[in-house]
Design an enzyme around this catalytic site. Structure first.
Site, PDB file in Angstrom:
ATOM      1  CE  LYS A  54      -3.770  -2.506   2.068  1.00 16.66           C
ATOM      2  NZ  LYS A  54      -4.483  -3.011   3.230  1.00 16.66           N
ATOM      3  CD  GLN A  98      -3.350  -4.746   6.315  1.00 19.70           C
ATOM      4  OE1 GLN A  98      -3.235  -3.794   5.557  1.00 19.70           O
ATOM      5  NE2 GLN A  98      -4.002  -5.851   5.980  1.00 19.70           N
ATOM      6  CG  ASP A 121     -10.064  -0.900   4.381  1.00 15.55           C
ATOM      7  OD1 ASP A 121      -9.779  -1.125   3.185  1.00 15.55           O
ATOM      8  OD2 ASP A 121      -9.426  -1.361   5.345  1.00 15.55           O
TER       9      ASP A 121
END
Ligand code: NAP
Length: 294
Positions: A54, A98, A121
């Site tokens: 990322k 994460q 997200d």
């Protein structure tokens, strides 16, 4: 006839090139640099590799990226404090925690603490609800990537019967919500199947498009699909392979060799949906900066 291969690497590169131009433009014309804050708790090797990917993608596109690496024994309270700080920091338009988090931390509590306008997200209940009513800030990255793969490979789902195998909150359910909207690139007739189905082939045989997101290797076989079907394989499964140095290889949920003889188009694993997930995170980060600088 063998199917056309839908290359996620190629579509992802195309979107990343568009984003790079957009970010250049935002900087030059409006003085805006999109920012992404990534939080990693612990040192799970898969998570470390996702976070590294990322960061690399963000840097290449020109997004400001900062990863905070916290020890595995970080308390839930400390993590929530960090999120509260990032929620207020105008440098960061997107915040990504994460997953998975260590067991002593309540994952939902953490995800719900992220400001929905920075939730790149798309997992916050506000964003899940907004997606369902067709007014999303952000679409979750993997299902959004699936939609882009379909549209950009010339397989517009509009009017097509899409059978999604799997109903998780991160893939199956949000993909159904995306594809059934009366919108461009969607407007599909959607069926979602799961383990309660006695025979999923009853459904998959009727599909124009099959999306496999079960996490079960080689579950969709050639006899389960019709001629000319379009197949998107989200699954990523490790299977033992003594010929590999690592001792394993990655396969999807679809029997690729056999199904690609029947399908009109199919995604490979790896190189299909995988590269799209990080790319759509970058799309969401740039969108977040635009929403927040309106
Ligand atoms: P998950 O949370 O385990 O959900 C799996 C879903 O598939 C469940 O709804 C389950 O049904 C259903 N299912 C499992 N076996 C089935 C079967 N034999 N027949 C019918 N339905 C079945 O998995 P997930 O997080 O959605 O992930 C799915 C796969 O996609 C995994 O391989 C994962 O690694 C991969 N993935 C890839 C990416 C990427 O970027 N490429 C991103 C996310 C996930 P029930 O609800 O009835 O249990």
């Amino acid at each position: 006839m063998a199917a056309t291969v839908i290359s996620g690497n190629q579509v992802a590169a195309e979107i990343r090139a568009e984003l790079t131009e957009k970010v250049k433009d935002l900087k030059a014309k409006r003085g805006i640099t999109p920012g992404l804050a990534v939080i990693l708790v612990g040192e799970d090797p898969a998570s470390v590799s996702y976070v590294t990917g990322k960061a690399k993608a963000a840097q290449e596109i020109g997004i400001l990226e900062e990863t905070t690496r916290l020890p595995a024994d970080t308390s839930e309270a400390d993590l929530l404090k960090l999120i509260a700080k990032l929620n207020k920091d105008p440098k960061f338009n997107g915040i990504l925690v994460q997953l998975p988090l260590p067991k002593h931390i309540d994952e939902n509590k953490v995800l719900y603490a992220i400001d929905p306008i920075k939730d790149v997200d798309g997992f916050h209940p506000v964003n899940v609800g907004k997606l369902l009513i067709g007014d999303p800030y952000f679409m979750p990255c993997t299902p959004h990537g699936v939609q882009q793969l379909l549209v950009r490979s010339g397989n517009d789902p509009a009017g097509k019967h899409v059978v999604i195998c799997g109903r998780s909150n991160i893939v199956g359910k949000p993909l159904a919500a995306i594809l059934l909207q009366k919108e461009k690139g969607a407007n599909a007739i959607v069926t979602v199947v799961h383990t309660a189905a006695k025979d999923i082939s009853y459904y998959t045989r009727q599909a124009d498009i099959v999306v496999a997101a079960m996490g079960r290797p080689n579950t969709i076989t050639a006899d389960m699909v019709g001629d000319g079907v379009v197949v998107i394989d989200v699954g990523v499964n490790r299977v033992n392979d003594p010929t590999k140095k690592s001792g394993f290889r990655l396969v999807g949920d679809v029997d690729y060799e056999a199904v690609s003889q029947k399908a009109s188009a199919i995604t490979p694993v790896p190189g299909g949906v995988g590269p799209m997930t990080i790319t759509m995170l970058m799309v969401n980060t740039v969108r977040a900066s635009e929403i927040q600088n309106k």
